[in-house]
Scaffold this active site. Structure first.
Site, PDB file in Angstrom:
ATOM      1  N   ASP A  90       0.783  -1.246   0.000  1.00 22.87           N
ATOM      2  CA  ASP A  90       0.000   0.000   0.000  1.00 22.87           C
ATOM      3  C   ASP A  90       0.817   1.300   0.000  1.00 22.87           C
ATOM      4  O   ASP A  90       0.464   2.263   0.677  1.00 22.87           O
ATOM      5  CB  ASP A  90      -0.980   0.009   1.171  1.00 22.87           C
ATOM      6  CG  ASP A  90      -1.840  -1.243   1.225  1.00 22.87           C
ATOM      7  OD1 ASP A  90      -1.906  -1.973   0.226  1.00 22.87           O
ATOM      8  OD2 ASP A  90      -2.450  -1.495   2.274  1.00 22.87           O
TER       9      ASP A  90
ATOM     10  N   LYS B  23      -6.642  -4.566  -3.487  1.00 21.90           N
ATOM     11  CA  LYS B  23      -7.268  -5.332  -2.407  1.00 21.90           C
ATOM     12  C   LYS B  23      -8.250  -4.447  -1.651  1.00 21.90           C
ATOM     13  O   LYS B  23      -8.160  -3.224  -1.702  1.00 21.90           O
ATOM     14  CB  LYS B  23      -6.216  -5.915  -1.457  1.00 21.90           C
ATOM     15  CG  LYS B  23      -5.430  -4.876  -0.658  1.00 21.90           C
ATOM     16  CD  LYS B  23      -4.384  -5.552   0.228  1.00 21.90           C
ATOM     17  CE  LYS B  23      -3.568  -4.579   1.031  1.00 21.90           C
ATOM     18  NZ  LYS B  23      -4.255  -3.896   2.109  1.00 21.90           N
TER      19      LYS B  23
ATOM     20  N   CYS C 282      -2.238  -2.886   7.767  1.00 22.31           N
ATOM     21  CA  CYS C 282      -2.049  -3.822   6.654  1.00 22.31           C
ATOM     22  C   CYS C 282      -0.745  -4.598   6.738  1.00 22.31           C
ATOM     23  O   CYS C 282      -0.711  -5.789   6.433  1.00 22.31           O
ATOM     24  CB  CYS C 282      -2.174  -3.082   5.324  1.00 22.31           C
ATOM     25  SG  CYS C 282      -3.812  -2.335   5.098  1.00 22.31           S
TER      26      CYS C 282
END
Length: 180
Positions: free
Chosen positions: A14, A76, A108
């Site tokens: 991310d 995702k 995450c």
């Protein structure tokens, strides 16, 4: 256990346009991640990238997108890449070690790392390549990961373990380019 470049993959979690600027010491984080990616690529270690809800948080930052093929970037919705299943087509069973970088450490990165470990992978979180908005959350995440057996390493530890020995042209090139 040492990190073996023939048995490992690098996972970036991310590192996205709208999320990265909010991180503590974002510029240093990005520099460290780019450094690690370039060494991984020079040593033929696969690099995988996740994007959390890219419609809202934007794509991976351009600096990284310029280095990584589009087919290695997956979207995702779950915080954990494992729960989401997005890594299944990318993770190679012959590479049981996953080196993890990215954001946010306590969300995450933590959830993905713990799930990867629970699924039988050897997980190494690169401490100088992860961040959170609040640095105390980063510290708590690293402490919790360590308590659960995830190995916490530095980017130089990863590089030198991938290299394994000095004296080769590969070592000299990486040393000249990245280690001075």
């Amino acid at each position: 256990m040492l990190i073996d470049r023939q048995r490992s993959s690098l996972l970036l979690i991310d590192m996205q346009e709208r999320l990265l600027p909010a991180m503590d010491d974002a510029d240093r984080l990005l520099d460290n991640v780019v450094w690690t990616v370039k060494i991984a690529q020079r040593l033929s270690v696969p690099v995988l990238v996740s994007e959390q809800y890219p419609k809202g948080l934007g794509p991976t930052v351009q600096t990284l997108r310029d280095l990584i093929p589009a087919e290695s970037i997956v979207p995702k919705m779950h915080f954990s890449c494992v729960s989401d299943g997005c890594l299944k087509p990318l993770l190679d069973e012959s590479r049981p070690q996953v080196i993890v970088c990215g954001i946010e450490s306590h969300i995450c990165v933590l959830q993905t790392s713990m799930d990867l470990q629970s699924s039988g992978r050897q997980v190494f979180v690169v401490a100088d390549c992860v961040a959170s908005r609040d640095p105390s959350n980063r510290g708590l995440a690293l402490e919790r990961l360590r308590q659960h057996g995830v190995v916490i390493v530095s980017r130089e530890m990863v590089a030198f373990e991938w290299l394994g020995a000095a004296g080769s042209e590969e070592f000299r090139e990486i040393s000249r380019t990245y280690l001075r």
